[in-house]
Write a protein that holds these residues in place. Structure first.
Motif, PDB file in Angstrom:
ATOM      1  N   ASP A 171      39.856   7.340 -27.205  1.00 27.82           N
ATOM      2  CA  ASP A 171      40.570   8.545 -26.778  1.00 27.82           C
ATOM      3  C   ASP A 171      41.820   8.794 -27.617  1.00 27.82           C
ATOM      4  OD1 ASP A 171      39.064   8.989 -24.077  1.00 27.82           O
ATOM      5  OD2 ASP A 171      39.600   6.871 -24.118  1.00 27.82           O
ATOM      6  N   ILE A 172      42.384   7.708 -28.145  1.00 26.88           N
ATOM      7  CA  ILE A 172      43.691   7.801 -28.807  1.00 26.88           C
ATOM      8  C   ILE A 172      43.693   6.948 -30.079  1.00 26.88           C
ATOM      9  CG2 ILE A 172      46.174   7.250 -28.549  1.00 26.88           C
ATOM     10  CD1 ILE A 172      45.455   7.451 -25.388  1.00 26.88           C
ATOM     11  N   ILE A 173      44.332   7.468 -31.132  1.00 31.28           N
ATOM     12  CA  ILE A 173      44.555   6.664 -32.341  1.00 31.28           C
ATOM     13  C   ILE A 173      46.048   6.357 -32.425  1.00 31.28           C
ATOM     14  CG2 ILE A 173      44.616   6.727 -34.870  1.00 31.28           C
ATOM     15  CD1 ILE A 173      42.119   8.444 -34.852  1.00 31.28           C
ATOM     16  N   LYS A 174      46.395   5.081 -32.542  1.00 29.70           N
ATOM     17  CA  LYS A 174      47.798   4.712 -32.748  1.00 29.70           C
ATOM     18  C   LYS A 174      48.022   4.462 -34.237  1.00 29.70           C
ATOM     19  CE  LYS A 174      50.363   2.914 -29.647  1.00 29.70           C
ATOM     20  NZ  LYS A 174      51.069   2.020 -28.698  1.00 29.70           N
ATOM     21  N   ILE A 175      48.846   5.315 -34.838  1.00 23.34           N
ATOM     22  CA  ILE A 175      49.110   5.231 -36.278  1.00 23.34           C
ATOM     23  C   ILE A 175      50.097   4.093 -36.511  1.00 23.34           C
ATOM     24  CG2 ILE A 175      50.015   6.476 -38.279  1.00 23.34           C
ATOM     25  CD1 ILE A 175      49.253   9.090 -36.676  1.00 23.34           C
ATOM     26  N   ASP A 176      49.718   3.171 -37.359  1.00 16.03           N
ATOM     27  CA  ASP A 176      50.525   1.962 -37.556  1.00 16.03           C
ATOM     28  C   ASP A 176      51.909   2.268 -38.126  1.00 16.03           C
ATOM     29  OD1 ASP A 176      50.168  -1.098 -37.465  1.00 16.03           O
ATOM     30  OD2 ASP A 176      51.190  -0.722 -39.365  1.00 16.03           O
ATOM     31  N   LYS A 177      52.861   1.437 -37.712  1.00 14.37           N
ATOM     32  CA  LYS A 177      54.252   1.653 -38.152  1.00 14.37           C
ATOM     33  C   LYS A 177      54.432   1.521 -39.661  1.00 14.37           C
ATOM     34  CE  LYS A 177      55.581  -2.923 -36.354  1.00 14.37           C
ATOM     35  NZ  LYS A 177      54.494  -3.185 -35.388  1.00 14.37           N
ATOM     36  N   LYS A 178      53.512   0.848 -40.333  1.00 15.55           N
ATOM     37  CA  LYS A 178      53.628   0.714 -41.799  1.00 15.55           C
ATOM     38  C   LYS A 178      53.533   2.077 -42.479  1.00 15.55           C
ATOM     39  CE  LYS A 178      51.495  -3.860 -41.951  1.00 15.55           C
ATOM     40  NZ  LYS A 178      50.615  -3.831 -40.771  1.00 15.55           N
ATOM     41  N   GLU A 201      42.042  15.297 -34.568  1.00 16.41           N
ATOM     42  CA  GLU A 201      41.843  16.630 -33.981  1.00 16.41           C
ATOM     43  C   GLU A 201      40.360  17.015 -33.987  1.00 16.41           C
ATOM     44  OE1 GLU A 201      46.308  18.427 -34.883  1.00 16.41           O
ATOM     45  OE2 GLU A 201      44.635  19.063 -36.160  1.00 16.41           O
ATOM     46  N   HIS A 202      39.690  16.690 -35.092  1.00 20.04           N
ATOM     47  CA  HIS A 202      38.254  16.985 -35.162  1.00 20.04           C
ATOM     48  C   HIS A 202      37.478  16.237 -34.091  1.00 20.04           C
ATOM     49  CE1 HIS A 202      38.714  18.951 -39.080  1.00 20.04           C
ATOM     50  NE2 HIS A 202      37.507  19.437 -38.814  1.00 20.04           N
ATOM     51  N   LEU A 203      37.888  14.990 -33.850  1.00 23.88           N
ATOM     52  CA  LEU A 203      37.170  14.154 -32.885  1.00 23.88           C
ATOM     53  C   LEU A 203      37.710  14.327 -31.462  1.00 23.88           C
ATOM     54  CD1 LEU A 203      36.905  10.883 -35.032  1.00 23.88           C
ATOM     55  CD2 LEU A 203      35.106  12.563 -34.604  1.00 23.88           C
ATOM     56  N   LYS A 204      38.682  15.228 -31.307  1.00 23.17           N
ATOM     57  CA  LYS A 204      39.317  15.496 -30.005  1.00 23.17           C
ATOM     58  C   LYS A 204      40.001  14.245 -29.435  1.00 23.17           C
ATOM     59  CE  LYS A 204      36.733  19.591 -28.818  1.00 23.17           C
ATOM     60  NZ  LYS A 204      36.272  19.787 -30.211  1.00 23.17           N
ATOM     61  N   LEU A 205      40.683  13.539 -30.314  1.00 27.27           N
ATOM     62  CA  LEU A 205      41.455  12.377 -29.883  1.00 27.27           C
ATOM     63  C   LEU A 205      42.942  12.718 -29.980  1.00 27.27           C
ATOM     64  CD1 LEU A 205      39.683   9.538 -31.952  1.00 27.27           C
ATOM     65  CD2 LEU A 205      38.956  10.571 -29.818  1.00 27.27           C
ATOM     66  N   LYS A 206      43.749  12.002 -29.219  1.00 28.35           N
ATOM     67  CA  LYS A 206      45.203  12.148 -29.299  1.00 28.35           C
ATOM     68  C   LYS A 206      45.758  11.134 -30.302  1.00 28.35           C
ATOM     69  CE  LYS A 206      45.664  15.215 -26.002  1.00 28.35           C
ATOM     70  NZ  LYS A 206      45.988  16.589 -26.394  1.00 28.35           N
ATOM     71  N   THR A 207      46.975  11.406 -30.803  1.00 25.96           N
ATOM     72  CA  THR A 207      47.585  10.460 -31.747  1.00 25.96           C
ATOM     73  C   THR A 207      48.957   9.997 -31.241  1.00 25.96           C
ATOM     74  OG1 THR A 207      48.292  12.446 -32.934  1.00 25.96           O
ATOM     75  CG2 THR A 207      46.489  11.183 -33.904  1.00 25.96           C
ATOM     76  N   VAL A 208      49.253   8.751 -31.555  1.00 25.81           N
ATOM     77  CA  VAL A 208      50.575   8.167 -31.261  1.00 25.81           C
ATOM     78  C   VAL A 208      51.116   7.610 -32.572  1.00 25.81           C
ATOM     79  CG1 VAL A 208      51.847   6.370 -29.979  1.00 25.81           C
ATOM     80  CG2 VAL A 208      49.808   7.416 -28.944  1.00 25.81           C
ATOM     81  N   ALA A 209      52.376   7.922 -32.900  1.00 25.97           N
ATOM     82  CA  ALA A 209      53.007   7.285 -34.063  1.00 25.97           C
ATOM     83  C   ALA A 209      53.843   6.115 -33.554  1.00 25.97           C
ATOM     84  CB  ALA A 209      53.900   8.276 -34.796  1.00 25.97           C
TER      85      ALA A 209
END
Ligand code: G
Ligand code: G
Ligand code: MN
Length: 250
Positions: A171-178, A201-209
Motif C-alpha cells: 500500500d505504501i512505499i517508504k523512500i529511504d533516507k539515503k 502513483e501509477h500503482l495507486k500506492l502512497k509514499t513516505v519520505a
C-alpha cells in the motif's frame, strides 16, 4: 542467546515512537514504532547493533509481540483523545510474514484498542528476503482483510525492490533516507524520488519520505508530491510515554 532471553523476561525491549506527518497539511497522522534495547535499564541500544542476531534466531517474533503489547496498552489509555485517523506502524521482519500468527496479533491489537480512528500499518524491512510463498500471500490477504496496510521499507536499498511490487500487494512505499539526504544537492536523488513517486502513483500506492531533516528537504518532497514525511525535522524517536506526552497532552 541467554542474554537476549533474559532481556525479554526483564522487559528490556521497549518501543520508541517517531511522528508521521501529512506533507500537504503538516498534520500528525501517525507514528512509526522503533525498537530499542534498554540494556539492564541503563543504556539504550539501537537495533542496528543486535537486530540481525535476533532475526537469525527467530526471537524477533516474540520481541515484536512484546512491543505491540506495550503500544496497545498505552494507546488504549488515550484513545478518547484520538478523533482523527491515526496510523501506528510497526517494523516486521521478513520471517514474521511467513507466520499466520501475525494476522492474529494484529487482530488482537485492533480489538483491544477498539477505535475506528486507529489504523495499523506493517513495514517490511529489507534485511532478509521476503519470499513469495502460499503462506506469505495468505498473511498479506489476511492483513488486508483486517484493514491493515503494508509498507515496503527503505525502498531502493537491499532487498526492498521492484520484485516486491510485482509479487505482493503493498500500500505504501517508504523512500529511504539515503535519497532524501541529497535532494537539492544532487540531481540524481531528485530524479530517483520523482520516478519512485510516479511509479507509486501509477500503482495507486502512497509514499513516505524518511529522514527529513530540513525545511528545504520537506519543501522539495511536497513539490515532488510525496504524501507523508518523517524525520528529525518533526521529531526524533521518543520513548512511548514521552511521545504521548509530547503529541497528545500539549
Ligand atoms: O532508529 P533506528 O535505529 O531505530 O532503526 C534501525 C533499523 O532497525 C530500522 O531501519 C528498522 O528496519 C529496524 N527496526 C527498528 N525497530 C524494529 C522492530 O521493531 N522490528 C524489526 N524487525 N526491525 C526494527
Ligand atoms: O525502519 P527504518 O529503516 O525506516 O528506520 C528508520 C531509522 O531512521 C531509524 O533508525 C530512525 O531512528 C532513523 N531516523 C529517523 N529520522 C531520521 C532522520 O531525520 N535522519 C536520520 N539520519 N535518521 C533518521
Ligand atoms: Mn521502518
Amino acid at each position: 542467546m541467554d542474554v537476549i532471553k533474559s532481556a525479554i523476561v526483564n522487559n528490556e525491549f521497549i518501543p520508541f515512537l517517531q511522528p508521521l506527518i501529512e506533507s500537504k497539511s503538516g498534520k500528525l497522522v501517525g507514528c512509526e514504532v522503533l525498537l530499542r534495547w534498554n540494556y539492564k535499564n541503563s543504556v539504550i541500544i539501537h537495533p542496528d547493533e543486535f537486530i540481525s542476531f535476533i532475526e537469525i534466531n527467530a526471537m524477533i517474533i516474540e520481541i515484536t509481540k512484546g512491543i505491540m503489547y506495550q503500544v496497545e496498552c498505552a494507546f488504549k489509555d488515550i484513545v478518547y483523545k484520538i478523533s482523527e485517523s491515526f496510523t501506528i506502524g510497526f517494523n516486521i521482519s521478513a520471517t514474521h510474514c511467513n507466520d499466520m500468527d501475525i494476522v492474529n496479533d494484529c487482530c488482537f491489537f485492533l480489538s483491544a484498542i477498539d477505535s475506528e480512528y486507529i489504523h495499523l500499518n506493517l513495514e517490511i524491512t529489507e534485511r532478509e528476503y521476503l519470499q513469495h510463498t502460499t503462506v506469505s500471500q495468505q498473511v498479506f490477504n489476511g492483513l488486508h482483510d483486517l484493514g491493515v496496510t503494508l509498507s515496503i521499507d527503505d525502498f531502493g536499498t537491499g532487498y526492498s525492490n521492484l520484485i516486491y511490487l510485482q509479487d505482493f500487494n503493498f500500500d505504501i512505499i517508504k523512500i529511504d533516507k539515503k535519497f532524501v539526504k541529497y535532494v537539492g544537492i544532487n540531481n540524481t536523488s531528485d530524479d530517483i524520488i520523482s520516478c519512485v513517486v510516479s511509479l507509486a502513483e501509477h500503482l495507486k500506492l502512497k509514499t513516505v519520505a524518511e529522514g527529513v531533516e530540513t525545511n528545504i528537504q520537506a519543501d522539495r518532497m511536497r513539490e515532488l508530491n510525496v504524501d507523508y514525511l518523517q524525520g528529525y525535522l518533526y521529531g526524533h524517536p521518543l520513548p512511548l510515554n514521552s511521545f504521548i506526552d509530547t503529541w497528545f497532552y500539549n
